[in-house]
Design an enzyme around this catalytic site. Structure first.
Site, PDB file in Angstrom:
ATOM      1  N   HIS A   1       1.759  10.953  -3.561  1.00  0.00           N
ATOM      2  CA  HIS A   1       2.442   9.853  -4.006  1.00  0.00           C
ATOM      3  C   HIS A   1       3.229  10.351  -5.179  1.00  0.00           C
ATOM      4  CE1 HIS A   1       0.462   6.741  -1.444  1.00  0.00           C
ATOM      5  NE2 HIS A   1      -0.653   7.737  -1.369  1.00  0.00           N
TER       6      HIS A   1
ATOM      7  N   HIS B   1      -0.295  13.523   2.246  1.00  0.00           N
ATOM      8  CA  HIS B   1       1.052  12.848   1.241  1.00  0.00           C
ATOM      9  C   HIS B   1       0.837  13.098  -0.083  1.00  0.00           C
ATOM     10  CE1 HIS B   1      -1.243   9.722   2.996  1.00  0.00           C
ATOM     11  NE2 HIS B   1      -0.856   9.165   1.897  1.00  0.00           N
TER      12      HIS B   1
ATOM     13  N   GLN C   1      -7.769   7.178   1.467  1.00  0.00           N
ATOM     14  CA  GLN C   1      -6.629   7.542   2.440  1.00  0.00           C
ATOM     15  C   GLN C   1      -6.555   6.932   3.764  1.00  0.00           C
ATOM     16  OE1 GLN C   1      -7.076  11.631   4.172  1.00  0.00           O
ATOM     17  NE2 GLN C   1      -4.851  11.627   4.713  1.00  0.00           N
TER      18      GLN C   1
ATOM     19  N   ASP D   1       8.083   4.992   0.011  1.00  0.00           N
ATOM     20  CA  ASP D   1       6.858   4.194   0.455  1.00  0.00           C
ATOM     21  C   ASP D   1       7.464   3.010   0.859  1.00  0.00           C
ATOM     22  OD1 ASP D   1       3.577   4.822  -0.048  1.00  0.00           O
ATOM     23  OD2 ASP D   1       4.331   2.818   0.459  1.00  0.00           O
ATOM     24  N   ILE D   2       7.064   2.460   2.126  1.00  0.00           N
ATOM     25  CA  ILE D   2       7.454   0.938   2.453  1.00  0.00           C
ATOM     26  C   ILE D   2       6.713  -0.021   1.492  1.00  0.00           C
ATOM     27  CG2 ILE D   2       8.640   1.321   4.570  1.00  0.00           C
ATOM     28  CD1 ILE D   2       5.744   0.628   5.958  1.00  0.00           C
TER      29      ILE D   2
HETATM   30  P1  AMP Z   1      -2.812   6.565   1.424  1.00  0.00           P
HETATM   31  O1  AMP Z   1      -3.107   7.118   2.769  1.00  0.00           O
HETATM   32  O2  AMP Z   1      -3.809   5.673   0.995  1.00  0.00           O
HETATM   33  O3  AMP Z   1      -2.363   7.680   0.354  1.00  0.00           O
HETATM   34  O4  AMP Z   1      -1.510   5.674   1.636  1.00  0.00           O
HETATM   35  C1  AMP Z   1      -0.543   5.862   2.556  1.00  0.00           C
HETATM   36  C2  AMP Z   1       0.873   5.206   1.912  1.00  0.00           C
HETATM   37  O5  AMP Z   1       1.559   4.873   3.072  1.00  0.00           O
HETATM   38  C3  AMP Z   1       0.677   3.808   1.674  1.00  0.00           C
HETATM   39  O6  AMP Z   1       1.309   3.620   0.028  1.00  0.00           O
HETATM   40  C4  AMP Z   1       1.785   2.965   2.434  1.00  0.00           C
HETATM   41  O7  AMP Z   1       2.361   1.905   1.727  1.00  0.00           O
HETATM   42  C5  AMP Z   1       2.693   4.030   3.081  1.00  0.00           C
HETATM   43  N1  AMP Z   1       3.111   4.040   4.385  1.00  0.00           N
HETATM   44  C6  AMP Z   1       2.564   3.486   5.394  1.00  0.00           C
HETATM   45  N2  AMP Z   1       3.516   3.574   6.435  1.00  0.00           N
HETATM   46  C7  AMP Z   1       4.614   3.821   5.968  1.00  0.00           C
HETATM   47  C8  AMP Z   1       5.865   4.043   6.639  1.00  0.00           C
HETATM   48  N3  AMP Z   1       6.037   3.830   7.806  1.00  0.00           N
HETATM   49  N4  AMP Z   1       6.784   4.450   5.875  1.00  0.00           N
HETATM   50  C9  AMP Z   1       6.469   4.681   4.385  1.00  0.00           C
HETATM   51  N5  AMP Z   1       5.609   4.461   3.947  1.00  0.00           N
HETATM   52  C10 AMP Z   1       4.406   4.235   4.717  1.00  0.00           C
END
Ligand code: AMP
Length: 141
Positions: free
Chosen positions: A105, A103, A97, A34-35
């Protein structure tokens, strides 16, 4: 429910159109750092099958994601000297989300250390590289 958007950022990662710090891949799943990690080692496991979230993913694809999440969890315990693992999965905006490709985590936890709030800060590329390297080594056993 809104239809799956083939241009979401994780679909682009799967197609190799944008870079990521990959840690694992098999026929059905893909895992990368995760970035904006909420803790060191915060990893995302995604299915290769297009799925927006828990509401439309096939049970088979979800099972593949769960299997890979377990692999990553076991490796992360070792790679990050963790005391536990938090798994999270959000479906639809009301849940938090923000990226609409399912995804999971996987977050290695250390006793007494709180998770950062989501999207607190973008991690250093060097740190992400280092964390991915540690996980890859632990996955090899
Ligand atoms: P969520 O949709 O809330 O479950 O979380 C989306 C996750 O994706 C967050 O933790 C972001 O930090 C992560 N994220 C968003 N863009 C990227 C990316 N390009 N590479 C890796 N992680 C990402």
């Amino acid at each position: 429910m809104t239809a799956y958007d083939t241009n979401n950022i994780f679909a682009k990662i799967l197609r190799g159109e944008i870079p990521c710090h990959k840690v694992y891949e098999d026929e059905h799943t893909f895992a990368f750092m995760d970035i904006m990690p909420r803790c060191p080692g915060h990893t995302l496991v995604i299915p290769k099958e297009p799925a927006r979230n828990i509401l439309d993913i096939s049970p088979e694809s979800l099972a593949h994601v769960a299997r890979t999440a377990k692999k990553i969890a076991v490796a992360a315990m070792k790679a990050f000297n963790a005391d536990g693992i938090t798994l999270q999965q959000f479906s639809e905006p009301a849940s938090g989300q923000v990226v609409y490709h399912l995804h999971m985590h996987v977050m290695p936890r250390v006793e007494g250390v709180m998770l950062l709030p989501p999207a607190t800060r973008k991690e250093d590329v060097k740190a992400l590289e280092d964390h991915a390297t540690r996980l890859i080594a632990a996955l090899k056993g």
